[in-house]
Design a protein around this motif. Structure first.
Motif, PDB file in Angstrom:
ATOM      1  N   GLU A  85      15.054 -15.848   2.092  1.00 35.90           N
ATOM      2  CA  GLU A  85      14.506 -14.865   3.020  1.00 35.90           C
ATOM      3  C   GLU A  85      15.133 -15.009   4.405  1.00 35.90           C
ATOM      4  O   GLU A  85      15.463 -14.010   5.051  1.00 35.90           O
ATOM      5  CB  GLU A  85      12.977 -14.986   3.121  1.00 35.90           C
ATOM      6  N   ASN A  86      15.301 -16.253   4.875  1.00 37.04           N
ATOM      7  CA  ASN A  86      15.894 -16.473   6.189  1.00 37.04           C
ATOM      8  C   ASN A  86      17.312 -15.912   6.251  1.00 37.04           C
ATOM      9  O   ASN A  86      17.695 -15.257   7.218  1.00 37.04           O
ATOM     10  CB  ASN A  86      15.920 -17.962   6.532  1.00 37.04           C
ATOM     11  N   TYR A  89      13.391  -9.632  -8.533  1.00 32.14           N
ATOM     12  CA  TYR A  89      14.278  -8.852  -7.665  1.00 32.14           C
ATOM     13  C   TYR A  89      14.837  -9.735  -6.542  1.00 32.14           C
ATOM     14  O   TYR A  89      16.033  -9.720  -6.267  1.00 32.14           O
ATOM     15  CB  TYR A  89      13.517  -7.661  -7.081  1.00 32.14           C
ATOM     16  N   LEU A  90      13.963 -10.520  -5.900  1.00 33.11           N
ATOM     17  CA  LEU A  90      14.412 -11.403  -4.828  1.00 33.11           C
ATOM     18  C   LEU A  90      15.385 -12.452  -5.352  1.00 33.11           C
ATOM     19  O   LEU A  90      16.366 -12.781  -4.687  1.00 33.11           O
ATOM     20  CB  LEU A  90      13.222 -12.079  -4.154  1.00 33.11           C
ATOM     21  N   LEU A  91      15.136 -12.959  -6.532  1.00 37.16           N
ATOM     22  CA  LEU A  91      16.039 -13.925  -7.139  1.00 37.16           C
ATOM     23  C   LEU A  91      17.397 -13.291  -7.407  1.00 37.16           C
ATOM     24  O   LEU A  91      18.437 -13.880  -7.120  1.00 37.16           O
ATOM     25  CB  LEU A  91      15.443 -14.474  -8.441  1.00 37.16           C
ATOM     26  N   ALA A  92      17.392 -12.073  -7.930  1.00 37.55           N
ATOM     27  CA  ALA A  92      18.652 -11.380  -8.218  1.00 37.55           C
ATOM     28  C   ALA A  92      19.419 -11.086  -6.936  1.00 37.55           C
ATOM     29  O   ALA A  92      20.637 -11.275  -6.878  1.00 37.55           O
ATOM     30  CB  ALA A  92      18.378 -10.081  -8.979  1.00 37.55           C
ATOM     31  N   LYS A 126      16.534  -3.237  10.153  1.00 38.53           N
ATOM     32  CA  LYS A 126      15.287  -3.968  10.357  1.00 38.53           C
ATOM     33  C   LYS A 126      15.041  -4.805   9.109  1.00 38.53           C
ATOM     34  O   LYS A 126      15.133  -4.299   7.987  1.00 38.53           O
ATOM     35  CB  LYS A 126      14.140  -2.990  10.577  1.00 38.53           C
ATOM     36  N   PRO A 127      14.752  -6.105   9.248  1.00 40.24           N
ATOM     37  CA  PRO A 127      14.495  -6.942   8.077  1.00 40.24           C
ATOM     38  C   PRO A 127      13.334  -6.404   7.248  1.00 40.24           C
ATOM     39  O   PRO A 127      12.289  -6.039   7.785  1.00 40.24           O
ATOM     40  CB  PRO A 127      14.151  -8.301   8.661  1.00 40.24           C
ATOM     41  N   THR A 128      13.528  -6.359   5.929  1.00 39.57           N
ATOM     42  CA  THR A 128      12.481  -5.842   5.040  1.00 39.57           C
ATOM     43  C   THR A 128      11.482  -6.927   4.692  1.00 39.57           C
ATOM     44  O   THR A 128      10.336  -6.629   4.386  1.00 39.57           O
ATOM     45  CB  THR A 128      13.100  -5.298   3.736  1.00 39.57           C
ATOM     46  N   ASN A 129      11.898  -8.181   4.721  1.00 41.92           N
ATOM     47  CA  ASN A 129      10.979  -9.293   4.426  1.00 41.92           C
ATOM     48  C   ASN A 129      10.208  -9.649   5.687  1.00 41.92           C
ATOM     49  O   ASN A 129      10.686  -9.462   6.781  1.00 41.92           O
ATOM     50  CB  ASN A 129      11.762 -10.536   3.982  1.00 41.92           C
ATOM     51  N   GLN A 177      21.131 -11.517   7.719  1.00 41.97           N
ATOM     52  CA  GLN A 177      22.168 -10.572   7.302  1.00 41.97           C
ATOM     53  C   GLN A 177      21.764  -9.139   7.653  1.00 41.97           C
ATOM     54  O   GLN A 177      22.591  -8.348   8.095  1.00 41.97           O
ATOM     55  CB  GLN A 177      22.430 -10.691   5.804  1.00 41.97           C
ATOM     56  N   GLN A 178      20.501  -8.814   7.447  1.00 47.61           N
ATOM     57  CA  GLN A 178      20.029  -7.469   7.765  1.00 47.61           C
ATOM     58  C   GLN A 178      20.060  -7.223   9.264  1.00 47.61           C
ATOM     59  O   GLN A 178      20.441  -6.144   9.718  1.00 47.61           O
ATOM     60  CB  GLN A 178      18.628  -7.247   7.198  1.00 47.61           C
TER      61      GLN A 178
END
Length: 106
Positions: A84-85, A7-10, A97-100, A90-91
């Motif tokens: 992730e950064n 999912y993260l890759l996509a 709120k950042p989800t990661n 972007q979020q």
């Protein structure tokens, strides 16, 4: 766990494609529109319009990058946690709120 990585890759591939493809498609659309000869528009006017369009695209890109940098993204920094950064910045820029978990450079 594997599905989370996929999912993260996509998501990162989609974001990357969007960041790359949008300016390219905009540039193609602007150049294809501007190259159509029009008897009422001179070469100098076409050239000035292309230059103005280019400056507008560059200003938009720089504004987006500045917004990401203000929200914690550093394109020149350590890229170990790259997707992730960028996603966190972007979020934050979108007011979410950042989800990661925040990625920390060593």
């Amino acid at each position: 766990m594997k599905s989370k990585h996929l999912y993260l890759l996509a998501v990162s591939a989609t974001v990357t494609f969007g960041l790359i493809a949008t300016p390219v498609l905009d540039a193609y659309a602007a150049s294809s529109d501007a190259t159509v000869p029009d008897s009422s528009v001179s070469k100098q006017e076409l050239k000035a319009q292309k230059k103005a369009d280019c400056k507008a695209r560059q200003a938009k890109k720089n504004a987006e990058l500045n917004q990401l940098e203000k929200n914690g993204y550093n394109p020149a920094g350590n890229q170990i946690n790259y997707p992730e950064n960028l996603q966190n910045a972007q979020q934050k820029a979108a007011g979410q709120k950042p989800t990661n978990a925040p990625a920390v450079a060593p």
